[in-house]
Design a protein around this motif. Sequence first.
Motif, PDB file in Angstrom:
ATOM      1  N   VAL A 269     -64.462  17.180  32.550  1.00 47.66           N
ATOM      2  CA  VAL A 269     -65.322  16.708  33.635  1.00 47.66           C
ATOM      3  C   VAL A 269     -64.789  15.390  34.196  1.00 47.66           C
ATOM      4  CG1 VAL A 269     -67.616  15.791  34.175  1.00 47.66           C
ATOM      5  CG2 VAL A 269     -67.391  17.888  32.841  1.00 47.66           C
ATOM      6  N   ALA A 270     -64.392  14.491  33.312  1.00 53.72           N
ATOM      7  CA  ALA A 270     -63.881  13.189  33.741  1.00 53.72           C
ATOM      8  C   ALA A 270     -62.586  13.333  34.538  1.00 53.72           C
ATOM      9  CB  ALA A 270     -63.663  12.289  32.521  1.00 53.72           C
TER      10      ALA A 270
ATOM     11  N   ASP B 250     -60.022  16.857  46.972  1.00 50.37           N
ATOM     12  CA  ASP B 250     -60.621  18.153  46.662  1.00 50.37           C
ATOM     13  C   ASP B 250     -59.570  19.236  46.421  1.00 50.37           C
ATOM     14  OD1 ASP B 250     -63.137  17.162  46.740  1.00 50.37           O
ATOM     15  OD2 ASP B 250     -63.647  17.938  48.735  1.00 50.37           O
TER      16      ASP B 250
ATOM     17  N   ALA C  57     -63.314  14.826  37.998  1.00 50.27           N
ATOM     18  CA  ALA C  57     -63.971  13.829  38.847  1.00 50.27           C
ATOM     19  C   ALA C  57     -62.980  12.785  39.353  1.00 50.27           C
ATOM     20  CB  ALA C  57     -65.105  13.150  38.078  1.00 50.27           C
TER      21      ALA C  57
ATOM     22  N   ARG D  62     -58.567  18.705  42.915  1.00 58.75           N
ATOM     23  CA  ARG D  62     -59.724  19.033  42.074  1.00 58.75           C
ATOM     24  C   ARG D  62     -59.895  20.547  41.964  1.00 58.75           C
ATOM     25  NH1 ARG D  62     -62.705  15.914  44.526  1.00 58.75           N
ATOM     26  NH2 ARG D  62     -62.243  14.124  43.185  1.00 58.75           N
TER      27      ARG D  62
ATOM     28  N   ALA E 237     -58.681   8.762  35.277  1.00 59.15           N
ATOM     29  CA  ALA E 237     -59.834   8.920  34.390  1.00 59.15           C
ATOM     30  C   ALA E 237     -59.786   7.955  33.215  1.00 59.15           C
ATOM     31  CB  ALA E 237     -59.898  10.363  33.885  1.00 59.15           C
TER      32      ALA E 237
ATOM     33  N   SER F 272     -70.402  25.262  40.800  1.00 59.09           N
ATOM     34  CA  SER F 272     -69.909  23.919  41.118  1.00 59.09           C
ATOM     35  C   SER F 272     -68.501  23.938  41.702  1.00 59.09           C
ATOM     36  CB  SER F 272     -69.945  23.040  39.870  1.00 59.09           C
ATOM     37  OG  SER F 272     -69.191  23.632  38.822  1.00 59.09           O
TER      38      SER F 272
END
Length: 373
Positions: A182-183, A191, A186, A194, A294, A249
Amino acid sequence: MTVHDLWAGLSRAEIADRRARNAPRWQRRWREGGGRDGRQRKASYKEAQKAQALLDDAAQLEQPRARRIMRESVTVRTLIDRHLATKADRSEGTLRDYDAQARHVNDAFGDRVASTLEATEVATWAARSGVAARSRKKQVELLRAAYRRGARDGLVDVDPTHDIVVSLGYKEVSYLSSEELVAVLAAARDDVDRALLGVMGRMGLRQGEATSLRVRDLANGALSVTTSGAASDRTKTRAGTRVLPVSASLLPLLESLARDRDPSAWLFESPRRPGHPVGESYAKGALLRAITAANIGRAHPIQHLTPHGLRHTFAAIALGELHYDLVTVSRALGHARPSITLDRYGHLSRSGLGDLMSAMDLAVGTAASIGDI
């Protein structure tokens, strides 16, 4: 009725030339009808088809002697070639791997008559030094599969690879926890990064599968995985072709990336080479940037890993944290067999045993309640 070697007496250079041209090597000759007045017939066979020539000869003669001659003539190379011929529908990468392993087997035993190979010889060869354990394991498995096919076809009686196992040992594979993943996602630069890291870490795609996605592969909330990349138009195995639902998500990122674009365009297009997919270096850079970002201010830094480590991360989270069953995870990963998933990731599912036993208590009762029945 006889089978003749058309290459007999040729020099090594001449044999190499005929082999390169895939020229016929074996010729079966017989006469139709009886006696010398029967019409003479011939049938030619490629190098790897000697066993088939002898099978045809034995079937026509219906003589035990012919079948004995056939068995005494089949080489290990013949068994290997016959087995590989059944794998012609595999992906290019898989076929290259088969050919590479077959060369090692044939270098060691190719010209041996298959029935003369002994288990001790194979065991000694399988334990040789200087060759990675995974390569030795693949070579033994290829030899075993070829012998088993030969036994089914009546070409050999004994499998000298029986009970020979090459141990890979246990090697911990680097992966991230769900919190670390998750970290990292993020902290991705944008995007596009990601989404690319997400389909590998959250959906288990191989790097080549992710970077070779087309816009059309995203439809109805799911991704169709149809190619493994590396200039191949197929996945690594048949099981690799799969349709994976996209999580709620991750779906908006992919839909935004695909919106209003040509269906045949690459989903992850190279920013420097329009019309081409992002390359291996891009995926590595995206992951490196995300992990580095991160780690800023983290008390316990996230370890760096390769893009393929994100696929391991998916398996580790699915099995170790979510306690999903191996069959479901194997289907998501596109493994040819659940045993592959078990071999590589089975140790990660041990934490689910406690939950299993608790669930069993709820289903069938505790020992005390059982005794009261």
